[in-house]
Design a protein around this motif. Structure first.
Motif, mmCIF file in Angstrom:
data_model
loop_
_atom_site.group_PDB
_atom_site.id
_atom_site.type_symbol
_atom_site.label_atom_id
_atom_site.label_comp_id
_atom_site.label_asym_id
_atom_site.label_seq_id
_atom_site.Cartn_x
_atom_site.Cartn_y
_atom_site.Cartn_z
ATOM 1 N N ILE A 187 -8.552 41.717 -15.739
ATOM 2 C CA ILE A 187 -8.589 41.581 -16.775
ATOM 3 C C ILE A 187 -7.695 42.190 -18.364
ATOM 4 N N GLU A 188 -7.048 43.145 -17.751
ATOM 5 C CA GLU A 188 -5.693 43.405 -19.076
ATOM 6 C C GLU A 188 -4.705 42.188 -18.710
ATOM 7 N N ALA A 189 -4.865 41.117 -17.831
ATOM 8 C CA ALA A 189 -3.960 40.117 -18.337
ATOM 9 C C ALA A 189 -4.398 39.129 -18.836
ATOM 10 N N VAL A 190 -6.127 38.854 -18.842
ATOM 11 C CA VAL A 190 -6.558 37.923 -19.389
ATOM 12 C C VAL A 190 -6.294 37.687 -20.676
ATOM 13 N N ALA A 191 -6.989 40.003 -21.026
ATOM 14 C CA ALA A 191 -6.794 40.144 -22.867
ATOM 15 C C ALA A 191 -5.342 39.267 -23.556
ATOM 16 N N SER A 192 -4.438 39.911 -22.932
ATOM 17 C CA SER A 192 -3.227 40.007 -23.568
ATOM 18 C C SER A 192 -2.778 38.556 -23.850
ATOM 19 N N HIS A 193 -2.837 37.365 -22.529
ATOM 20 C CA HIS A 193 -3.925 35.804 -22.831
ATOM 21 C C HIS A 193 -4.344 35.403 -23.775
ATOM 22 N N VAL A 194 -5.709 36.021 -24.195
ATOM 23 C CA VAL A 194 -6.328 35.695 -24.953
ATOM 24 C C VAL A 194 -5.912 35.796 -26.804
ATOM 25 N N CYS A 218 -16.695 28.021 -22.065
ATOM 26 C CA CYS A 218 -17.277 28.526 -23.256
ATOM 27 C C CYS A 218 -16.235 28.848 -24.139
ATOM 28 N N HIS A 219 -15.268 29.571 -24.903
ATOM 29 C CA HIS A 219 -14.289 29.094 -26.070
ATOM 30 C C HIS A 219 -13.661 28.060 -26.093
ATOM 31 N N GLY A 220 -13.447 27.644 -25.422
ATOM 32 C CA GLY A 220 -12.400 26.079 -25.207
ATOM 33 C C GLY A 220 -11.066 26.555 -24.712
ATOM 34 N N GLU A 221 -10.212 25.471 -25.204
ATOM 35 C CA GLU A 221 -9.100 25.936 -23.537
ATOM 36 C C GLU A 221 -8.446 26.151 -24.396
ATOM 37 N N SER A 222 -8.138 26.194 -25.863
ATOM 38 C CA SER A 222 -7.338 26.775 -26.887
ATOM 39 C C SER A 222 -8.328 28.064 -27.825
ATOM 40 N N GLY A 223 -9.200 28.645 -27.466
ATOM 41 C CA GLY A 223 -9.332 29.804 -28.020
ATOM 42 C C GLY A 223 -10.315 29.493 -29.169
ATOM 43 N N GLU A 224 -10.637 28.095 -29.140
ATOM 44 C CA GLU A 224 -11.582 27.545 -30.686
ATOM 45 C C GLU A 224 -12.557 27.653 -30.839
ATOM 46 N N GLY A 225 -13.584 28.615 -29.430
ATOM 47 C CA GLY A 225 -14.950 28.901 -29.410
ATOM 48 C C GLY A 225 -16.287 27.352 -29.580
ATOM 49 N N ASP A 226 -16.965 28.004 -29.941
ATOM 50 C CA ASP A 226 -18.032 26.889 -29.376
ATOM 51 C C ASP A 226 -19.600 27.376 -29.637
ATOM 52 N N ARG A 227 -20.247 26.511 -31.408
ATOM 53 C CA ARG A 227 -20.813 27.692 -31.917
ATOM 54 C C ARG A 227 -21.928 27.065 -31.223
#
Length: 286
Positions: A187-194, A218-227
Motif C-alpha cells: 500500500i505504501e508503494a502504490v500510494a507513492s505511485h498514485v 477503474c482509475h485508468g492506466e494514467s490515473g485519469e479516472g472513469d466517470r
C-alpha cells in the motif's frame, strides 16, 4: 375603632401612615382609571378565551377562534408559493439551455438556487461551496460524476450511495488493507505511485505494477479516472480526502464511501433545477 384622621388642608382621610411627620392621604383613584383597569381585566379574560393562552402538559388551550401563529405562517408561505406556481411550472418544464437563455427565468433560478443551497447544502459543502475534507469542492473543475447541469441535477436528485434511492450514484472501492488484498508495504508503494501522477512523489516500479494489477481497471492506466464507474481522477492534484502520503495510504487501506442524501423526494423539480443552475454557475460547472 376610631374614625380615620382627616388632613386639615384638604379634608381627605389619611391612611394612618406617617413618615417624619408626613402623613399619607387615602386619595381615591380617578373613576376613569378604575374603569380602564376593569376593562383591561375583562379584555384579558376574553383574550384567553378567544386565542391560545393557557399552557397544558403537552399543548395549550387553542382558543375559540382557532388562531395560531404557526398556522398564519403556513398560510403566508402557501400564499407565496401559490403566487409562484406559474414561474415554478415554467422552470420545471424548461430545459437548462432554455433557462440559461431567458434572463428573467435564469435570475429567478439563480436566486432560488442560492436560497436552497444555504438551507440544505452549505452545512457540508460550506457557505462558499469550497467544500471540506470528505465534502467536494463545487467551485473547482473536478467532477466525479460530471459537471454539466444535467449531471449535477442527477446527482442532487438521486444522491451518492443513498440506499433509499435505487437510482443513486454508486461506486465501491475495495478496502485493500482491511480486506487483506494488499500488505502495508504494498500500500505504501502504490500510494507513492498514485501521488506521482500529479508530481507529489517519486514513482517506483513496485507501486506501478501493483497499481496496474489492482487499480488501473477503474482509475485508468494514467490515473485519469472513469466517470461511468465513479472512479476519481488521480492525476489532477485535487484530493477529496487529502493528497499527502498518509491520507492516500488511509484511503487505499480503508476505502472511502461517502454518502450524499437523495433530494428528489424532498425538493421539487423546480428547486432541483434552481440548485443545479446555481451550483453550475459558481464557476466549476462544465
Amino acid at each position: 375603632m376610631s374614625d380615620p384622621e382627616k388632613d386639615e388642608a384638604t379634608g381627605t382621610e389619611t391612611t394612618g401612615h406617617e413618615w417624619d411627620g408626613i402623613k399619607e392621604l387615602d386619595t381615591p383613584l380617578p373613576r376613569w382609571w378604575l374603569w380602564t383597569f376593569y376593562a383591561t381585566i375583562i379584555w384579558g379574560v376574553l383574550y384567553t378565551i378567544a386565542y391560545p393562552a393557557w399552557p397544558m402538559i403537552s399543548t395549550a388551550t387553542t382558543g375559540v377562534l382557532g388562531y395560531s401563529s404557526r398556522g398564519e405562517l403556513a398560510q403566508t408561505i402557501a400564499n407565496h408559493e401559490a403566487a409562484l406556481t406559474g414561474v415554478n411550472t415554467q422552470l420545471a418544464n424548461a430545459s437548462f439551455d432554455d433557462i440559461a437563455s431567458n434572463p428573467d427565468l435564469n435570475q429567478y433560478a439563480q436566486a432560488g438556487g442560492a436560497s436552497v443551497f444555504r438551507t440544505y447544502c452549505s452545512q457540508c459543502h460550506g457557505a462558499g461551496a469550497a467544500g471540506l475534507p470528505g465534502y467536494p469542492n463545487l467551485v473547482d473543475d473536478d467532477w466525479l460524476w460530471g459537471g454539466t447541469r444535467d449531471d449535477i441535477a442527477m446527482t442532487i436528485r438521486h444522491g451518492i450511495r443513498w440506499d433509499d434511492d435505487e437510482d443513486t450514484r454508486f461506486s465501491q472501492m475495495p478496502a485493500f488493507g482491511d480486506d487483506g488484498v494488499l500488505t502495508s508495504e504494498e500500500i505504501e508503494a502504490v500510494a507513492s505511485h498514485v501521488r506521482a501522477f500529479s508530481g507529489l512523489s517519486q514513482d517506483n516500479a513496485e507501486g506501478a505494477q501493483i497499481y496496474a494489477d489492482n487499480c488501473a481497471s477503474c482509475h485508468g492506466e494514467s490515473g485519469e479516472g472513469d466517470r461511468e464507474q465513479g472512479a476519481p481522477n488521480l492525476a489532477d492534484a485535487i484530493w477529496l480526502y487529502g493528497g499527502d502520503q498518509a491520507s492516500v495510504v488511509s484511503t487505499i487501506t480503508h476505502a472511502r464511501h461517502g454518502v450524499m442524501p437523495a433530494w428528489g423526494n424532498r425538493l421539487s423539480d423546480a428547486q432541483i433545477k434552481q440548485l443545479a443552475m446555481y451550483v453550475h454557475g459558481l464557476g466549476g460547472g462544465e
